[in-house]
Motif scaffolding. Structure first.
Motif, PDB file in Angstrom:
ATOM      1  N   ASN A 225      57.485  14.925  29.069  1.00 30.72           N
ATOM      2  CA  ASN A 225      57.805  15.418  27.722  1.00 30.72           C
ATOM      3  C   ASN A 225      57.453  16.897  27.577  1.00 30.72           C
ATOM      4  N   GLU A 227      57.216  19.138  30.031  1.00 34.37           N
ATOM      5  CA  GLU A 227      58.111  19.967  30.853  1.00 34.37           C
ATOM      6  C   GLU A 227      59.503  20.069  30.220  1.00 34.37           C
ATOM      7  N   ARG A 228      59.903  19.006  29.511  1.00 30.95           N
ATOM      8  CA  ARG A 228      61.197  19.038  28.821  1.00 30.95           C
ATOM      9  C   ARG A 228      61.161  20.075  27.680  1.00 30.95           C
ATOM     10  N   TYR A 232      61.860  26.260  31.730  1.00 32.68           N
ATOM     11  CA  TYR A 232      61.856  25.661  33.078  1.00 32.68           C
ATOM     12  C   TYR A 232      60.862  26.285  34.079  1.00 32.68           C
ATOM     13  N   ASP A 289      68.132  13.283  31.778  1.00 33.01           N
ATOM     14  CA  ASP A 289      68.246  14.732  31.909  1.00 33.01           C
ATOM     15  C   ASP A 289      67.456  15.201  33.124  1.00 33.01           C
ATOM     16  N   MET A 291      65.232  17.624  33.690  1.00 36.11           N
ATOM     17  CA  MET A 291      63.800  17.908  33.592  1.00 36.11           C
ATOM     18  C   MET A 291      62.962  16.639  33.741  1.00 36.11           C
ATOM     19  N   ARG A 292      63.329  15.613  32.970  1.00 34.89           N
ATOM     20  CA  ARG A 292      62.548  14.367  33.022  1.00 34.89           C
ATOM     21  C   ARG A 292      62.693  13.719  34.399  1.00 34.89           C
ATOM     22  N   SER A 295      60.593  15.681  36.814  1.00 42.67           N
ATOM     23  CA  SER A 295      59.187  15.532  36.470  1.00 42.67           C
ATOM     24  C   SER A 295      58.658  14.162  36.920  1.00 42.67           C
ATOM     25  N   THR A 335      67.375  24.129  37.247  1.00 42.74           N
ATOM     26  CA  THR A 335      67.816  23.543  35.968  1.00 42.74           C
ATOM     27  C   THR A 335      68.230  24.623  34.965  1.00 42.74           C
ATOM     28  N   GLU A 339      71.627  23.430  33.542  1.00 40.43           N
ATOM     29  CA  GLU A 339      71.699  23.004  32.139  1.00 40.43           C
ATOM     30  C   GLU A 339      72.260  24.101  31.236  1.00 40.43           C
ATOM     31  N   LYS A 343      72.133  20.593  27.670  1.00 44.69           N
ATOM     32  CA  LYS A 343      70.917  20.049  28.254  1.00 44.69           C
ATOM     33  C   LYS A 343      71.122  18.754  29.040  1.00 44.69           C
ATOM     34  N   TYR A 344      71.855  17.823  28.452  1.00 52.45           N
ATOM     35  CA  TYR A 344      71.879  16.483  29.034  1.00 52.45           C
ATOM     36  C   TYR A 344      73.164  16.195  29.817  1.00 52.45           C
TER      37      TYR A 344
END
Lengths: 471, 197
Positions: A225, A227-228, A232, A289, A291-292, A295, A335, A339, A343-344
């Motif tokens: 969460n 890092e999201r 980046y 996404d 990032m998650r 991570s 990313t 992105e 984002k997603y």
């Protein structure tokens, strides 16, 4: 070679970050390269080398970790040059980011080189606190909330580490006095510790603190969460450098714990990591996404590094650690480009790259994505073969061979879920979705090339020989 | 005297758990730190440990005076909500606190056999750690969470004094430095919050 040389780049960075000149950021990127000088010199010096009395001692393990971290630092500062092209960031936030990055770097040098539990903790706390503000450079309510979350959960985690350190210190103080804080002396006198239960209790509490910081069970989502919500490069710093400082602490503490009671240590870490990978594999399966996804994959790899280390395969753990430290920041930095059109949007993220720079970018990202799931010739492929081999050897010599082999098979089944998900995501990125034009900048491409070269360098015979000599 | 001070240390933390006003919470934190500093001074004097006496004095100056003062200033500058009602109702908290105390005494029993000096104090410092965590958990506002985090540092400091007869001076000073750094970061975090509003 003295400490001031190692700290000099960070001090220059801190000073330059106050300049309001727009060209200052180029000086900052160059400064990060300067750190390589003293580290290369450290490599050439005989080990163990006392950097600052018996408090900061460079041995083969921490010189390796320091080199890996400094390469990640260089990559991150290069990618930072074009941060404002991908996200909205004010010049003031930019300067503050560098200021806190310099403090972060000082904390890490102390933490990585420390031969003293107290100094290790002080460095780690300093690095943790400086990261809080780096999260905050993104002026959004989500980043603000996550900065507070990081402050509070991070503080609890480092407090648990300090709690464990005090108990470990108390257990060895009757025989070592105030020197009971020193890792080398503790390791030498581990068998003579008068109250091993107290030491193990301290070790378990400190380890839980370190595991919380790395996002292990039950705190699997807090890092993802954060890092999201942050920019980046912060995620790249977390995965490539901060986690290195945490994991080197685990290596040091566990070396002593192995001598105190190996079976207790192995079972504790084995159960904890399986539980973590069990949860994380399903979270990765549901990740929507980049990032998650990256991570959570970082948590999985950290768990593998830890279990390889305690299974008696330090070579596999260190190879995995190095490969992860290069691959994950490279993916996090990518990313910024991946992105850039939403984002997603996973589908089609690897399409629409024109020209030489674009082609090199998508090729490198594809390689990194496939390397992170251990496809050969990724260093992770070799580290996992060695690591799982060591785990099976440990299982064979234990009293619960069948249960342990069953647990290892279960672990492999969980890893296959992650493998399947990453392959599906790669296919979606490359073959699905619409083609939209995206821009790749030279500095971020140079950062990715540096990571790719470093990864290849890990597989050189001389590098492998160096890693084997650490174990 | 040590028993009396350690009792007051625990009592000030328990009272802080039931406080519903921010300034009163800061006062209890200050009292808690004052007891801790006094304990370090007395134990340091009894075992003739100059390092512990110095850290005791720094604790009183930094934790009992400077930090509550800075936090009070911050609360005025950024207009903190001063009514801080705990999320856990008083009737439940009043049962939870003794349960934590009994549980930690039971939990730390194997450890206390291994520590020759001040064995019961180790149990008290561990229970203080849990109570500080409870303080962080029972509030939604940020300010009491910060006080909870600072109380946790106090509990760890107490553990350091009682379980090990004091940690090396260098470590103690490093912890103080990190604490001050934490206050700077907290200030910056609030500052940005204000800018956005």
């Amino acid at each position: 070679m003295n400490l001031s040389l190692l700290l000099l780049p960070a001090i220059i960075m801190f000073g330059v970050s106050f300049l309001k000149n727009k060209k200052a950021k180029y000086v900052l990127a160059f400064t990060s390269f300067v750190i390589l000088g003293p580290i290369v010199e450290l490599f050439l010096l005989p080990k163990p080398y006392n950097v600052l009395g018996s408090y900061l001692v460079a041995d083969k393990l921490d010189t390796y970790v320091l080199l890996v971290s400094s390469i990640v630092g260089i990559g991150v500062t290069l990618a930072l040059l074009t941060l404002d092209k991908h996200v909205k960031v004010s010049p003031k936030a930019y300067r503050k980011f560098y200021r806190f990055f310099a403090i972060f770097w000082v904390g890490l040098i102390f933490s990585i080189l420390s031969n003293h539990m107290g100094i290790y903790w002080i460095g780690l706390e300093l690095a943790t606190l400086s990261t809080v503000y780096m999260i905050k450079t993104n002026y959004t309510p989500a980043a603000h909330k996550e900065a507070w979350n990081y402050m509070i959960v991070g503080a609890i985690a480092v407090s648990l580490i300090l709690f464990g350190i005090i108990l470990m210190y108390a257990s060895a103080k009757p025989i070592l006095g105030e020197n009971a804080m020193q890792f080398d002396l503790l390791l030498k006198h581990a068998k003579e510790i008068p109250s091993p239960f107290l030491f193990e209790m301290g070790f378990a509490i400190a380890t839980i603190g370190m595991f919380v910081k790395m996002g292990f069970f039950p705190m699997n989502l807090w890092l993802a969460n954060i890092e999201r919500a942050s920019f980046y490069p912060v995620a790249a710093l977390f995965s490539g450098i901060l986690e290195s400082a945490v994991v080197i602490g685990f290596f040091r503490f566990s070396q002593i714990a192995m001598k105190v009671n190996y079976n207790h240590l192995f079972i504790f870490v084995f159960v904890y990591t399986i539980l973590t990978i069990f949860i994380v594999s399903f979270l990765i399966y549901r990740a929507k996404d980049f990032m998650r996804l990256f991570s959570l994959s970082g948590v999985e790899h950290m768990a593998l590094i830890v279990i390889f280390w305690v299974s008696g395969a330090p070579f596999a753990a260190l190879l995995h650690f190095g490969a992860h430290a290069f691959l994950k920041p490279a993916l996090f930095l990518s990313t910024g480009v991946l992105e850039s059109n939403g984002k997603y949007k996973i589908a089609g993220a690897l399409r629409g790259y024109k020209g030489v720079k674009g082609t090199i970018f998508w090729f490198l990202v594809s390689l990194f994505l496939l390397a992170i799931i251990s496809l050969p010739p990724s260093p992770m492929f070799f580290s996992e073969i060695y690591g799982f081999g060591a785990m099976i050897s440990t299982a064979k010599s234990s009293h619960h061979m069948l249960a342990m082999i069953g647990a290892i098979l279960f672990l492999l089944a969980l890893l296959s879920i992650i493998f399947y998900r990453f392959v599906a995501i790669y296919q979606s990125m490359k073959y699905e979705g619409e083609e939209e034009e995206k821009t790749v900048y030279t500095s971020e491409l140079v950062a990715l090339v540096i990571f790719a070269i470093s990864l290849m360098a890990l597989l050189l015979p001389s590098s492998l020989a160096y890693l084997k000599s650490i174990g | 005297m040590v028993d009396f001070l350690i009792g007051l240390f625990l009592a000030s933390l328990i009272v802080a758990l039931f406080t519903t006003r921010l300034y009163r919470l800061l006062l209890w934190y200050s009292m808690n730190s004052l007891m801790l500093g006094s304990l370090a001074l007395i134990i340091g004097k009894s075992i003739d440990d100059k390092a512990m006496i110095i850290t005791g004095a720094i604790t009183i100056v930094v934790k009992a005076i400077a930090i509550p003062y800075i936090l009070k200033n911050l609360s005025q500058k950024f207009h903190f909500v001063r009514q801080i009602t705990p999320e856990i109702k008083v009737q439940y908290a009043i049962m939870l606190v003794p349960a934590i105390l009994v549980f930690t005494f039971y939990l730390s029993e194997p450890i206390t056999h291994m520590i020759d000096t001040n064995a019961n104090y180790v149990a008290i410092s561990i229970s203080s750690l849990f109570l500080s965590l409870l303080l962080m958990m029972e509030h939604k506002n940020v300010a009491p969470k910060i006080v909870g985090f600072l109380s946790m540092e106090n509990a760890l400091f107490l553990l350091g004094i009682t379980a090990t007869n004091g940690m090396p001076m260098l470590v103690e000073l490093g912890i103080f430095f990190d604490l001050l750094m934490a206050i700077v970061v907290i200030n910056l975090l609030f500052h940005k919050e204000e800018l956005k509003i």
